[in-house]
Scaffold this active site. Structure first.
Site, PDB file in Angstrom:
ATOM      1  N   GLY A 227     -53.746  -8.133  -6.995  1.00 42.80           N
ATOM      2  CA  GLY A 227     -53.905  -8.995  -5.829  1.00 42.80           C
ATOM      3  C   GLY A 227     -53.390 -10.394  -6.107  1.00 42.80           C
TER       4      GLY A 227
ATOM      5  N   GLY B 216     -42.016 -18.861 -10.303  1.00 49.18           N
ATOM      6  CA  GLY B 216     -41.075 -18.935 -11.413  1.00 49.18           C
ATOM      7  C   GLY B 216     -40.669 -17.595 -11.976  1.00 49.18           C
TER       8      GLY B 216
ATOM      9  N   ASN C 265     -58.414  -8.898  -9.684  1.00 46.87           N
ATOM     10  CA  ASN C 265     -58.714  -9.806  -8.583  1.00 46.87           C
ATOM     11  C   ASN C 265     -58.651  -9.120  -7.217  1.00 46.87           C
ATOM     12  OD1 ASN C 265     -58.614 -12.541  -7.053  1.00 46.87           O
ATOM     13  ND2 ASN C 265     -56.701 -11.534  -6.505  1.00 46.87           N
TER      14      ASN C 265
ATOM     15  N   TYR D 153     -69.986  -4.888   0.953  1.00 49.60           N
ATOM     16  CA  TYR D 153     -69.166  -5.764   0.110  1.00 49.60           C
ATOM     17  C   TYR D 153     -69.982  -6.304  -1.062  1.00 49.60           C
ATOM     18  CZ  TYR D 153     -66.647  -9.897  -1.475  1.00 49.60           C
ATOM     19  OH  TYR D 153     -66.027 -10.842  -2.258  1.00 49.60           O
TER      20      TYR D 153
ATOM     21  N   ALA E  76     -72.698  -5.072  -2.302  1.00 44.55           N
ATOM     22  CA  ALA E  76     -73.071  -3.962  -3.175  1.00 44.55           C
ATOM     23  C   ALA E  76     -71.914  -3.559  -4.081  1.00 44.55           C
ATOM     24  CB  ALA E  76     -73.523  -2.771  -2.329  1.00 44.55           C
ATOM     25  N   ALA E  77     -70.703  -3.590  -3.546  1.00 43.95           N
ATOM     26  CA  ALA E  77     -69.535  -3.242  -4.359  1.00 43.95           C
ATOM     27  C   ALA E  77     -69.333  -4.241  -5.484  1.00 43.95           C
ATOM     28  CB  ALA E  77     -68.291  -3.167  -3.478  1.00 43.95           C
ATOM     29  N   LYS E  78     -69.511  -5.532  -5.192  1.00 42.85           N
ATOM     30  CA  LYS E  78     -69.355  -6.550  -6.226  1.00 42.85           C
ATOM     31  C   LYS E  78     -70.483  -6.477  -7.250  1.00 42.85           C
ATOM     32  CE  LYS E  78     -65.547  -8.671  -4.965  1.00 42.85           C
ATOM     33  NZ  LYS E  78     -64.300  -8.585  -5.796  1.00 42.85           N
TER      34      LYS E  78
ATOM     35  N   ILE F  96     -64.865 -20.207  -1.293  1.00 48.35           N
ATOM     36  CA  ILE F  96     -63.583 -20.727  -1.755  1.00 48.35           C
ATOM     37  C   ILE F  96     -62.652 -20.897  -0.553  1.00 48.35           C
ATOM     38  CG2 ILE F  96     -61.608 -20.396  -3.283  1.00 48.35           C
ATOM     39  CD1 ILE F  96     -64.200 -20.675  -4.818  1.00 48.35           C
TER      40      ILE F  96
END
Length: 241
Positions: A9, A47, A80, A145, A147-149, A178
């Site tokens: 990601g 780059g 990520n 979400y 729970a997945a983390k 963020i």
């Protein structure tokens, strides 16, 4: 010695910031993602040492094909890829809808990390690093979400034990709110953003560079005895002791 970094990601947001941080240290950085145009654009901006690799991290065949193409060892893996897939799925009634939302978040945030790590495990150098991007939602709750983390952080404990014999560390960096990412798909109301900032001790939203610097430290020589841990980077919105 030039290090080789793999960031899933890596085309936008936190992943792009992580790729940029390692590229600034003269590392060779491979960035993966599903959108070829986004990856190619990011690599061009960051780059010649940043190289795009199109891959859907939830698809075992794509993961195998893409990562088998990488030559040589990998010093650092940054898992990520992910995000709250509830923003992308339409509302569905019944258990089928529940299953779709849970499966999508588990696939995007947990299974993708498991597949990628497993695919490159033998390529990780002794003394290398695996770093996952978690979420404050694992502690504060956010349905499938969160729970997945939380599952990602739990799995990391076992992963750290498995990789420890090779002196490879495995940790989770857990962001709070963020800005400058695609996470909320521009759907976060201003009032809610103010609430999230108000919950911090620092009085500001995080930015991708905050996470990138923490990731960079965990992959440094100064973090060789840190493993199996979760680090909150949330401005104090969820303090620990």
């Amino acid at each position: 010695m030039t290090r080789t970094i793999l960031v899933t990601g890596g085309g936008t947001g936190i992943g792009r910031a992580v790729a940029a941080r390692f590229a600034a240290s003269d590392a060779v950085v491979h960035i993966t993602g599903r959108r070829k145009d986004v990856l190619v654009s990011a690599a061009a901006d960051l780059g010649s040492s940043v190289r795009p690799l199109v891959c859907d991290g939830t698809d075992p065949e794509q993961v195998t094909a893409a990562l088998d193409s990488l030559d040589g060892p990998i010093d650092v893996l940054v898992n990520n890829a992910g995000g709250n897939t509830d923003f992308d799925l339409p509302e569905q009634d019944g258990l089928a809808g529940v299953l779709a939302h849970w499966r999508a978040n588990l696939d995007a945030n947990l299974i993708s990390a498991v597949l990628t790590t497993t695919a490159v495990q033998d390529k990780l150098v002794e003394g290398g690093s695996v770093i996952h991007i978690g979420s404050i939602a694992a502690d504060q709750g956010a349905g499938s979400y969160g729970a997945a983390k939380a599952g990602l952080a739990s799995w990391n404990v076992d992963l750290a034990k498995q990789l420890g014999a090779r002196k490879i560390t495995a940790n989770v960096v857990s962001p709070g709110y963020i800005r400058e990412t695609e996470f909320f798909r521009d759907k976060l109301p201003a009032e809610r953003a103010e609430q999230l900032i108000g919950a911090t001790s620092t009085g500001r939203a995080g930015i991708p560079a905050d996470i990138a610097e923490t990731v960079y430290f965990l992959a440094s020589a100064g973090a060789r005895h840190i493993t199996g841990q979760t680090f909150g980077v949330n401005g104090g919105a969820h303090p620990t002791r």
